[in-house]
Structure formats: structure tokens, C-alpha cells
Design an enzyme around this catalytic site. Structure first.
Site, PDB file in Angstrom:
ATOM      1  N   ASP A 263       0.825  -1.207   0.000  1.00 49.50           N
ATOM      2  CA  ASP A 263       0.000   0.000   0.000  1.00 49.50           C
ATOM      3  C   ASP A 263       0.864   1.264   0.000  1.00 49.50           C
ATOM      4  OD1 ASP A 263      -2.667   1.334   0.464  1.00 49.50           O
ATOM      5  OD2 ASP A 263      -1.654   1.962   2.304  1.00 49.50           O
ATOM      6  N   GLU A 300       1.385   0.083  -4.841  1.00 57.06           N
ATOM      7  CA  GLU A 300       0.591   1.283  -5.118  1.00 57.06           C
ATOM      8  C   GLU A 300       1.539   2.461  -4.945  1.00 57.06           C
ATOM      9  OE1 GLU A 300      -3.406   3.615  -3.533  1.00 57.06           O
ATOM     10  OE2 GLU A 300      -2.130   2.541  -2.111  1.00 57.06           O
TER      11      GLU A 300
END
Length: 611
Positions: A263, A300
Site C-alpha cells: 500500500d 501502489e
């Protein structure tokens, strides 16, 4: 880090084959450290660099324990199981007790990934790993090859997206804990499905966060949207890095996870000589040599910097692939999304064309929203390094009312958005429920126990959407109804138009997986033409002696077109407006090059020619 860290888990409480427990905690500022279990305290011995250790035959799997630091009791931040939640006592377990049946499993190459993102708690009525297992046949029939689980690290309460996790090594108890996750991965491999796990190494949630009680896990050198940054390059960072590196290796080694999705790595603040991600990649490569398996690292990243996905020999960080939000943003503006917020930087068709051509929309140009030139040119990075989608948990759940595409766009536009993803030279990803146009929202929800934190989250959510008060009240993140209203409605699959949409997705995915021009992720063999005045985009893909002309009409009107190409006999092989998919039905005989065709509104036609 040494190779032992790759071979086995060393931090926290671990058991060898004889059942002996070894304990290793990093608590550099403590004067005394002990573990308490069975109503007795067992002191640990101080070792080098702030570590404390103990070897004992008394502590056995299935025993509750807590860590005593200078006389005060805490849960174990290395804990593999928190049966009573984030504030409760820890439970010693032995991950190697699980009997795997996936010896013949081989992780497919990224080119073959067709990803389906899942939130465990809302995917099924049960909201568990076992609930997911019951739906694997549905995913297999759809044509999915990999599932991606949103974070499962232990978070407060039973309702959370997972990004508030505070025990990175412990699997959420309400989902099925460690054993449940192992069973799910085993079941997926038996069905031929890879498993991606979303992990959060850029911050720790606010409730139940005990890492600061153990050592300098955070630094005030940098700020992130979640407060002080995790300490990847300040004093004590070697042991902090080890904590997260061991965590990543654990998922691959002990849970047989095939890929990690990291993330928001742009929030990993690290100016060390060797970036944390690069060190992680080196260790994963080492693990692959030891196990003979293959593991992928997906990120990400909001920086449009191909250095993150460049190979290690090219001075990159070696990440295998990244989410590509800009494809989503450009696609949504084409579909009619207002150019506001992060959509303001995107010009619809021209931006969408740029994503097919360059992967990044911004690859060195000036960004008005950022007020600076932004991005690098990833022209040498293959298509398999970019994951694209028309919706995901962020883009749905961060809307005030959590509307999915099914609530925002017409039936025809939803089909067009799906096709735009599938014809790309990138890796496609679906968000759970989109394959049958799930009408329920996916809202932001939590289940904290701290009244002040509950109030702060609610107020923050309302403030975030203060300008949108005309759209109604912001759903209360703490309310159980907010969570329940976000669950998928599986009974919709038995009814139109949802059953029709599901069959459409099946056909679209089948075309993606079987057609030689779409199976390949060759970015060099693609041509694009945008007609902004007509709201149309032509994508030409080639492979296997065949050429596909994909003509996308984002406008609300019919558009006349001259079929490109020089060879006669162009055959329509896919038509989103066909009556099979509840469309206005258009049938075409083989056409000579240059023929005039009419595109229905909000549709895609795909013609095939031999070359």
C-alpha cells in the site's frame, strides 16, 4: 539481514520441530523484559543491539501470553494471533502445523494474472475466509486467475477496510485467523487461483498501536497523512526494517501467498543508501532460490516514477508491477466524471489515449493540480508491470456515498468501461461485485472502541465531504449498518440485468484470455487514435497474425466511422451493444476496409482482420 531471516521467522515467539519455543524481541530502551503465561513470569536475557531472548520448553502452542516491559504488560507486537482483539492477550501458535496440499502449485507469470479484489468482511454474508472459499467456483467460472485480499492484519473490532491494522503478523480473528487464511490459500491453489495479499508498510493504525512501547518504530523526521512516518532511515531503523522485511517473507513462506500488494509506497520515507523496497526485493529473490517458487511484489505508488518497477540491475527497486490509478481517472472522465479533485488533471479521451500509449498519463509534463512537471517515461517497462481497473476499493469507498459504477453509469457505459480495461496491454483487475453490476455501495466503515477516536473519525469524514451536503448525510463509519449496507448481494446474480452483466464479463474475459492479440502485454504493438469531437477512441492490437480494431464510443450518440485497415474481410467478433447483453443489437457481415459503420452510443465494437 542474514539468510536465517529468509529461511524462517525469527522474531517474536517461534517453535522448532521439537516444540521448543524461542523468543526474540527488540526492546532497546527496556531495563527488564519478561513474558507472562500460566500465571508465571519468565525473564528474558538482554542481547546485542537492544534484543531480548529466551529459549524454553514450558511455553507451548495454544498458550496465552503477554510481554512485560519494565513491569508493565503489553500484547506482543510480533504476535501471530490476537484472539481477544488488539488490546487483548496474545496467543502462541505454530504456523508450520498446517498440512499443505498445494505441492504441485506453480505461481503463474504476471502476464496471466486477471485479478479480482476482495474485502473479506463484505464479500460474503459470513465475512470470513471460509465464505470466500465457498465462492471460488464463481470466480473460476468468471475467468479470474488471481484474487487480491484487502489487508487482513489484526485491526480494532470486526469491521474495517484493513488499513487500520496494528498487528502486522497477526491475521484478523473475525476473518478466521491464521489457519483460516492458510486454508483459503490452499483452496485457491487447488482451483488454479493465485493469491495476492495487500499489506501496509507505510503506517500503523491508531487504536491498539503498541509499537512505540517497544522501540523507535516511528520518526518525526517525516510526516505522512497518518502522522509520524515509520522509521526506515533514522536511529534504530535497522531493526524496524527487519520487522517489516520479516513480515513480508512470512506471508510468502508460511502462508504460501503468491504476491504482495504494498500500500502507498510513496509514503515509505527512506533516504537510506539502499531503499527498503530494494532490500525487500533482494530478500524475496533469495527466498525464491531457497523454495524454488515465484513471488511477485506489486505496489501502489503515486509518483509515476518507473525507478520503482525497474529491475535491480538497472538501478531500480525491482518491484514487479504497480497499480495505475491514472488509467482509472482518465477512463472515469471519459465516462462523464466531473473534472474536480484528482480528476481535474485529466482530459478524457486524450488522457485515456496517453495511458494506452505511455502507461502514465503524466510522464514529464506539467501537472496543473500538482503545479509542477510530473512523472517519468516508462516506455521500456512492459505492459505486465501495470495493473489497470475501472474501479477499486479506494475509488469506490472514498466517494461520500460509496457508489459503485452500477449506481453511477448506464448499463451500456458499465460494459464499455469493462471492455476498456480488458483490451489494454496491461494486467486487468476487477473490484468484487462489478462483474454483475452490484448495486450496493462500498462505504468507509470502522469499529473502534475508543470514544474519542470514534468521534474524530466521524467528524473527519463529515468535514471531508462538507461541500457535498446537498447529496445527503455522510454515512456514519462506526455504525454497523454502514458495514452491512456494503455487503455484496449474491441473490442479484439470479436476476436480470445482473445475470446479463455477469455473462457479458465472462465473454469479455474469455476474449481477453484466448485472443492472441489481447493475451500479450506487448506495449510496442499497439496503435491509438482519439477523435475527441466524436467521443471515440480506436485501439489497434496485433498478435498471432491477427489485428484487432477496437472502436470505443464514449458519447451518448451514434457515431459513423470508416473501418481502418487495408485488408478486406474485417469480421466483428465482439459487440457490447449486442442483444445478448441487453443492447440495441447490431449485426455486421464481413466488411471491406474503408466501410462505413455505425457505433451505438456508449459501446465498443471489436473487428478482426488477418495481417
Amino acid at each position: 539481514m542474514n539468510k536465517q531471516v529468509t529461511d524462517r521467522r525469527t522474531l517474536g515467539v517461534n517453535f522448532n520441530t521439537e516444540g521448543t519455543a524461542t523468543l526474540l524481541f527488540w526492546i532497546p530502551e527496556a531495563n527488564t523484559v519478561a513474558v507472562r503465561f500460566n500465571q508465571h513470569e519468565f525473564p528474558l536475557l538482554r542481547a546485542e543491539r537492544g534484543y531480548w531472548n529466551l529459549t524454553t520448553n514450558v511455553l507451548q502452542p495454544g498458550t496465552n501470553y503477554e510481554v512485560i516491559i519494565d513491569g508493565k504488560a503489553f500484547p506482543d507486537i510480533y504476535s501471530l494471533c490476537q484472539p481477544n482483539g488488539v488490546h487483548g492477550i496474545s496467543l502462541a501458535i505454530k504456523l508450520s502445523d498446517y498440512q499443505w496440499t498445494d505441492n504441485s502449485w506453480s505461481n503463474p507469470p504476471l502476464d496471466d494474472y486477471l485479478i479480482y479484489e476482495i474485502h473479506t468482511g463484505t464479500f460474503t454474508p459470513e465475512g470470513t475466509f471460509n465464505g470466500i472459499i465457498q465462492k471460488l467456483d464463481h470466480l473460476k467460472t468468471l475467468g479470474i486467475t488471481a484474487i487480491e485480499l484487502m489487508p487482513v492484519a489484526q485491526f480494532p473490532g470486526e469491521r474495517n477496510w484493513g488499513y487500520d491494522g496494528v498487528f502486522p503478523f497477526s491475521v484478523q480473528q473475525s476473518y478466521g485467523a491464521a489457519g483460516g487464511l492458510q486454508q483459503l490459500v490452499d483452496a485457491c491453489h487447488a482451483k488454479g487461483l493465485a493469491v495476492i495479499l495487500d499489506v501496509v508498510f507505510n503506517h500503523i493504525g491508531p487504536e491498539g498501536n503498541y509499537l512505540g512501547q517497544y522501540g523507535p518504530y516511528f520518526t518525526d523526521k517525516y510526516k505522512t497523512p497518518w502522522g509520524d512516518a515509520i522509521n526506515f532511515d533514522d536511529a534504530g531503523c535497522d531493526e524496524v526494517r527487519r520487522y517489516f522485511l520479516e513480515n513480508a517473507l512470512m506471508w510468502f513462506r508460511d502462508f504460501h501467498i503468491d504476491a504482495l500488494r504494498l500500500d502507498a509506497v510513496h509514503a515509505i520515507k527512506d533516504f537510506s543508501p539502499k531503499h527498503f523496497l530494494k532490500e525487500l526485493k533482494e530478500l524475496v529473490d533469495e527466498l525464491e532460490q531457497l523454495t524454488g517458487g515465484t513471488n511477485h511484489l506489486i505496489i501502489e505508488c503515486d509518483l509515476n516514477d518507473h525507478r520503482f518497477i525497474d529491475p535491480l540491475p538497472d538501478n531500480g527497486y525491482g518491484m514487479n508491477a504497480q497499480w495505475t490509478d491514472e488509467f482509472h481517472h482518465a477512463l472515469r472522465v471519459c465516462a462523464g466524471e466531473k473534472k474536480q479533485g484528482y480528476y481535474s488533471d485529466f482530459d478524457g479521451l486524450d488522457s485515456l489515449k496517453a495511458t494506452y500509449d505511455h502507461a502514465y498519463v503524466y510522464h514529464g509534463q506539467y501537472s496543473a493540480q500538482r503545479r509542477k512537471s510530473f512523472g517519468t517515461d516508462p516506455s521500456e517497462n512492459p505492459g505486465k508491470q501495470f495493473i489497470v481497473f475501472s474501479q477499486n476499493h479506494d475509488q469506490v469507498g472514498n466517494r461520500m456515498l460509496g457508489e459503485r459504477s452500477g449506481a453511477l453509469y448506464s448499463f451500456e457505459m458499465q460494459k464499455l468501461l469493462a471492455a476498456a480495461v480488458m483490451i489494454s496491454p496491461f494486467i486487468p483487475m476487477l473490484f468484487m461485485g462489478e462483474e454483475y453490476s452490484e448495486p450496493n455501495p462500498f462505504l468507509y466503515f470502522v469499529s473502534h472502541s475508543d470514544p474519542e477516536l470514534i468521534s474524530a473519525v466521524s467528524k473527519g469524514r463529515k468535514a471531508e465531504f462538507a461541500a457535498f451536503h446537498h447529496e445527503g448525510d455522510v454515512p456514519d463509519p462506526q455504525a454497523e449498518t454502514t458495514f452491512l449496507n456494503s455487503k455484496l448481494q449474491w441473490d442479484k446474480l439470479d436476476h436480470t440485468p445482473h445475470q446479463t452483466m455477469y455473462k457479458y464479463y465472462q465473454a469479455l474475459i474469455r476474449l481477453r484470455k484466448t485472443h492472441p492479440a489481447l493475451r500479450i502485454s506487448d506495449r510496442k504493438n499497439i496503435q491509438t487514435v482519439a477523435h475527441t469531437d466524436k467521443g471515440t477512441l480506436i485501439i489497434i492490437r496485433s498478435g498471432g497474425g491477427l489485428q484487432l480494431h477496437c472502436i470505443l464510443n464514449f458519447s451518448g450518440q451514434k457515431q459513423s466511422f470508416s473501418l481502418p485497415g487495408s485488408n478486406p474481410g474485417a469480421q466483428l467478433i465482439f459487440n457490447s451493444a449486442a442483444s445478448d447483453w441487453n443492447g440495441p443489437s447490431n449485426h455486421f457481415e464481413p466488411l471491406p476496409a474503408g466501410s462505413i459503420i455505425t457505433l451505438p452510443p456508449e459501446s465498443i465494437l471489436i473487428f478482426e482482420q488477418h495481417v
